[in-house]
Design a protein around this motif. Structure first.
Motif, PDB file in Angstrom:
ATOM      1  N   TYR A   1     -13.907 -33.981  15.944  1.00 49.19           N
ATOM      2  CA  TYR A   1     -13.622 -35.291  14.915  1.00 49.19           C
ATOM      3  C   TYR A   1     -12.839 -34.662  13.846  1.00 49.19           C
ATOM      4  CZ  TYR A   1     -15.183 -38.578  11.499  1.00 49.19           C
ATOM      5  OH  TYR A   1     -15.463 -39.755  10.295  1.00 49.19           O
ATOM      6  N   LEU A   2     -11.625 -35.355  13.701  1.00 42.79           N
ATOM      7  CA  LEU A   2     -10.636 -34.855  12.608  1.00 42.79           C
ATOM      8  C   LEU A   2     -10.993 -35.917  11.454  1.00 42.79           C
ATOM      9  CD1 LEU A   2      -7.937 -35.668  10.939  1.00 42.79           C
ATOM     10  CD2 LEU A   2      -7.912 -33.333  11.903  1.00 42.79           C
ATOM     11  N   ALA A   3     -11.446 -35.409  10.276  1.00 48.52           N
ATOM     12  CA  ALA A   3     -11.816 -36.172   9.153  1.00 48.52           C
ATOM     13  C   ALA A   3     -10.720 -36.162   8.100  1.00 48.52           C
ATOM     14  CB  ALA A   3     -13.027 -35.597   8.240  1.00 48.52           C
ATOM     15  N   MET A   4     -10.002 -37.335   8.197  1.00 51.18           N
ATOM     16  CA  MET A   4      -9.021 -37.691   7.260  1.00 51.18           C
ATOM     17  C   MET A   4      -9.312 -38.507   5.930  1.00 51.18           C
ATOM     18  SD  MET A   4      -7.064 -40.925   9.415  1.00 51.18           S
ATOM     19  CE  MET A   4      -6.081 -41.061   7.798  1.00 51.18           C
ATOM     20  N   GLU A   5      -8.534 -38.187   4.744  1.00 52.16           N
ATOM     21  CA  GLU A   5      -8.810 -39.139   3.741  1.00 52.16           C
ATOM     22  C   GLU A   5      -8.853 -40.555   3.638  1.00 52.16           C
ATOM     23  OE1 GLU A   5     -10.001 -37.215   0.886  1.00 52.16           O
ATOM     24  OE2 GLU A   5     -10.513 -39.221   0.001  1.00 52.16           O
ATOM     25  N   GLY A   6      -7.700 -41.063   4.098  1.00 51.87           N
ATOM     26  CA  GLY A   6      -7.530 -42.330   4.189  1.00 51.87           C
ATOM     27  C   GLY A   6      -7.055 -42.942   2.789  1.00 51.87           C
ATOM     28  N   PRO A   7      -7.378 -44.380   2.497  1.00 50.89           N
ATOM     29  CA  PRO A   7      -7.927 -45.182   3.578  1.00 50.89           C
ATOM     30  C   PRO A   7      -6.693 -45.537   4.390  1.00 50.89           C
ATOM     31  CG  PRO A   7      -7.214 -46.302   1.151  1.00 50.89           C
ATOM     32  CD  PRO A   7      -7.058 -44.838   1.191  1.00 50.89           C
ATOM     33  N   GLN A   8      -5.463 -45.242   4.152  1.00 49.90           N
ATOM     34  CA  GLN A   8      -4.506 -45.789   5.061  1.00 49.90           C
ATOM     35  C   GLN A   8      -4.528 -45.052   6.626  1.00 49.90           C
ATOM     36  OE1 GLN A   8      -3.985 -44.159   2.562  1.00 49.90           O
ATOM     37  NE2 GLN A   8      -3.051 -45.691   0.903  1.00 49.90           N
ATOM     38  N   PHE A   9      -4.143 -45.671   7.657  1.00 55.83           N
ATOM     39  CA  PHE A   9      -4.441 -44.759   8.903  1.00 55.83           C
ATOM     40  C   PHE A   9      -3.390 -43.741   9.031  1.00 55.83           C
ATOM     41  CE2 PHE A   9      -6.543 -48.950  10.100  1.00 55.83           C
ATOM     42  CZ  PHE A   9      -7.803 -48.494  10.114  1.00 55.83           C
ATOM     43  N   SER A  10      -3.541 -43.155  10.207  1.00 57.02           N
ATOM     44  CA  SER A  10      -2.347 -41.982   9.954  1.00 57.02           C
ATOM     45  C   SER A  10      -1.015 -42.236  10.617  1.00 57.02           C
ATOM     46  CB  SER A  10      -2.866 -40.928  11.404  1.00 57.02           C
ATOM     47  OG  SER A  10      -4.325 -40.409  11.149  1.00 57.02           O
ATOM     48  N   SER A  11       0.093 -41.528  10.243  1.00 54.62           N
ATOM     49  CA  SER A  11       1.251 -41.938  10.858  1.00 54.62           C
ATOM     50  C   SER A  11       1.214 -41.242  12.182  1.00 54.62           C
ATOM     51  CB  SER A  11       2.490 -41.141   9.891  1.00 54.62           C
ATOM     52  OG  SER A  11       2.032 -39.688  10.023  1.00 54.62           O
ATOM     53  N   LYS A  12       2.283 -41.684  12.869  1.00 49.50           N
ATOM     54  CA  LYS A  12       2.587 -41.021  14.491  1.00 49.50           C
ATOM     55  C   LYS A  12       2.438 -39.707  14.207  1.00 49.50           C
ATOM     56  CE  LYS A  12       4.297 -45.288  16.439  1.00 49.50           C
ATOM     57  NZ  LYS A  12       5.470 -45.986  16.613  1.00 49.50           N
ATOM     58  N   ALA A  13       3.282 -39.228  13.326  1.00 46.20           N
ATOM     59  CA  ALA A  13       3.607 -37.501  13.233  1.00 46.20           C
ATOM     60  C   ALA A  13       2.273 -37.218  13.136  1.00 46.20           C
ATOM     61  CB  ALA A  13       4.340 -37.248  12.167  1.00 46.20           C
ATOM     62  N   GLU A  14       1.396 -37.459  12.246  1.00 51.26           N
ATOM     63  CA  GLU A  14       0.161 -36.825  11.880  1.00 51.26           C
ATOM     64  C   GLU A  14      -0.766 -37.028  13.055  1.00 51.26           C
ATOM     65  OE1 GLU A  14      -0.350 -37.866   7.122  1.00 51.26           O
ATOM     66  OE2 GLU A  14      -0.836 -39.423   8.554  1.00 51.26           O
ATOM     67  N   SER A  15      -0.762 -38.129  13.930  1.00 53.54           N
ATOM     68  CA  SER A  15      -1.648 -38.275  14.909  1.00 53.54           C
ATOM     69  C   SER A  15      -1.246 -37.378  15.988  1.00 53.54           C
ATOM     70  CB  SER A  15      -1.385 -39.938  15.304  1.00 53.54           C
ATOM     71  OG  SER A  15      -2.304 -40.213  16.162  1.00 53.54           O
TER      72      SER A  15
ATOM     73  N   LEU B   1       0.232 -34.631  15.737  1.00 54.78           N
ATOM     74  CA  LEU B   1      -0.234 -33.184  15.267  1.00 54.78           C
ATOM     75  C   LEU B   1      -1.838 -33.012  15.609  1.00 54.78           C
ATOM     76  CD1 LEU B   1       0.465 -30.728  13.488  1.00 54.78           C
ATOM     77  CD2 LEU B   1      -0.311 -31.931  11.413  1.00 54.78           C
ATOM     78  N   TYR B   2      -2.652 -33.966  15.322  1.00 51.43           N
ATOM     79  CA  TYR B   2      -3.910 -33.864  15.559  1.00 51.43           C
ATOM     80  C   TYR B   2      -4.240 -33.619  16.808  1.00 51.43           C
ATOM     81  CZ  TYR B   2      -3.918 -35.601  10.607  1.00 51.43           C
ATOM     82  OH  TYR B   2      -3.913 -35.830   9.261  1.00 51.43           O
ATOM     83  N   ARG B   3      -3.421 -34.496  17.808  1.00 55.75           N
ATOM     84  CA  ARG B   3      -3.826 -34.112  19.327  1.00 55.75           C
ATOM     85  C   ARG B   3      -3.290 -32.960  19.666  1.00 55.75           C
ATOM     86  NH1 ARG B   3      -3.517 -37.807  23.281  1.00 55.75           N
ATOM     87  NH2 ARG B   3      -1.459 -37.216  24.116  1.00 55.75           N
ATOM     88  N   SER B   4      -2.331 -32.418  19.141  1.00 52.13           N
ATOM     89  CA  SER B   4      -1.856 -31.030  19.477  1.00 52.13           C
ATOM     90  C   SER B   4      -2.910 -29.848  19.063  1.00 52.13           C
ATOM     91  CB  SER B   4      -0.403 -30.624  18.819  1.00 52.13           C
ATOM     92  OG  SER B   4      -0.410 -30.352  17.384  1.00 52.13           O
ATOM     93  N   TRP B   5      -3.621 -30.258  17.947  1.00 49.81           N
ATOM     94  CA  TRP B   5      -4.577 -29.466  17.657  1.00 49.81           C
ATOM     95  C   TRP B   5      -5.963 -29.552  18.492  1.00 49.81           C
ATOM     96  CZ3 TRP B   5      -4.890 -30.649  11.728  1.00 49.81           C
ATOM     97  CH2 TRP B   5      -3.856 -30.097  10.920  1.00 49.81           C
ATOM     98  N   GLY B   6      -5.836 -30.353  19.386  1.00 52.65           N
ATOM     99  CA  GLY B   6      -7.032 -30.541  20.447  1.00 52.65           C
ATOM    100  C   GLY B   6      -8.052 -31.558  19.892  1.00 52.65           C
ATOM    101  N   CYS B   7      -7.764 -32.236  18.974  1.00 50.69           N
ATOM    102  CA  CYS B   7      -8.882 -32.946  18.461  1.00 50.69           C
ATOM    103  C   CYS B   7      -8.987 -34.211  19.459  1.00 50.69           C
ATOM    104  CB  CYS B   7      -8.520 -33.953  17.057  1.00 50.69           C
ATOM    105  SG  CYS B   7      -8.390 -32.295  15.721  1.00 50.69           S
ATOM    106  N   ASP B   8     -10.299 -34.781  19.230  1.00 48.67           N
ATOM    107  CA  ASP B   8     -10.556 -35.820  20.253  1.00 48.67           C
ATOM    108  C   ASP B   8     -10.702 -37.254  19.819  1.00 48.67           C
ATOM    109  OD1 ASP B   8     -11.390 -34.420  22.723  1.00 48.67           O
ATOM    110  OD2 ASP B   8     -12.294 -33.329  21.028  1.00 48.67           O
TER     111      ASP B   8
END
Ligand code: ADE
Length: 271
Positions: free
Chosen positions: A157-171, A173-180
């Motif tokens: 689980y990737l915990a992000m600060e928010g409250p905005q959702f992630s940009s595509k680049a961030e999303s 990146l988190y996938r490339s880190w193996g987050c689910d």
């Protein structure tokens, strides 16, 4: 030690009908105001304590939640085992909206929150290598199985600060880190539960695909709320089922949740 079950309800989960002798009670904490009063009751002789993380009416954003006061208030009510029910976005094709992911790891990318009970005066470094208590997940998984739910055991689980959702680049990146899955609230909650020596487990309810996915364009808060409302009844039943089957004597956590402070405090005892 007698088990006491705590439940923190995320977006969409502001109440749990079905507790016996249930009362909303204010619990004071030196760490400030918890998100709301606590609903304290019983299920088949087990004390159960529920706290809506965002407050009834959803009045606290993820960054504004007083996580320390929440965990402290639950500890003061004797909670030994804590289930966090949390809405999340999916970073994997196979975790469709409506899936329950029983995560076992976190990456903490939150930046604007108080993360520890220990600072000046008493210094402690607890291990968070295994933040989730497997015995508690065993009970949750058995309840998911018995209810025939679409669930998956394990995941990051990737915990992000928010409250905005992630940009595509961030999303991506988190996938490339193996987050689910991705959410805004399980950190520092899980870290503070460990410092409070409470066993912790998360039921991450997938409400949407995060921005990496082609379907994300169709997702706004109304789409997320729709999935939440479809699943709230299931989440409530799941919590009641866990409460019925949780062992009444708290079992020692194999990853050290209940003894986290034993080898963690650096400050001299006479200080
Ligand atoms: N909570 C629910 N969906 C989310 C998402 N896509 N990102 C972060 N938190 C969420």
């Amino acid at each position: 030690m007698k088990a006491v079950l705590g439940i923190i309800g995320g977006s969409g989960l502001y109440n749990i009908p079905g507790f016996e002798n249930a009362l909303w009670q204010r619990v004071e904490s030196p760490w400030g105001e918890p998100s709301d009063d606590l609903l304290i009751g019983e299920i088949d002789g087990l004390k159960v304590v529920f706290l809506p993380r965002h407050g009834r009416g959803h009045v606290h954003s993820p960054s504004a939640i007083n996580y320390r006061a929440n965990i402290d208030a639950l500890k003061r009510e004797g909670v030994t085992d804590l289930i966090s029910v949390s809405a999340c976005g999916s970073l994997k094709e196979e975790y469709k909206p409506g899936t329950f992911v029983l995560v076992d790891q976190f990456i903490d990318r939150t930046i604007a929150r108080e993360k520890s009970f220990f600072g000046t005066g008493c210094v402690a470094h607890v291990s968070i290598a295994d933040p989730i208590s497997p015995l508690l997940v065993d009970v949750v998984e058995a309840s998911c199985k018995a209810a025939g739910l679409a669930y998956h055991r394990g995941g990051t689980y990737l915990a992000m600060e928010g409250p905005q959702f992630s940009s595509k680049a961030e999303s991506h990146l988190y996938r490339s880190w193996g987050c689910d899955v991705i959410g805004m609230t399980n950190m520092p909650e899980a870290k503070l539960a460990r410092e409070a020596e409470i066993s912790y487990s998360t039921i991450a309810m997938v409400t949407d695909y995060d921005s990496w996915h082609a379907d994300h364009g169709n997702v706004d808060i109304n789409a997320i709320l729709k999935v939440l409302h479809e699943n709230v009844d299931t989440a409530q039943k799941l919590v009641l089922s866990v409460a019925k089957s949780l062992p009444r004597e708290h079992e020692e956590c194999p990853v050290g949740s209940n003894s986290a402070l034993e080898y963690a405090i650096l400050t001299a005892a006479d200080k």
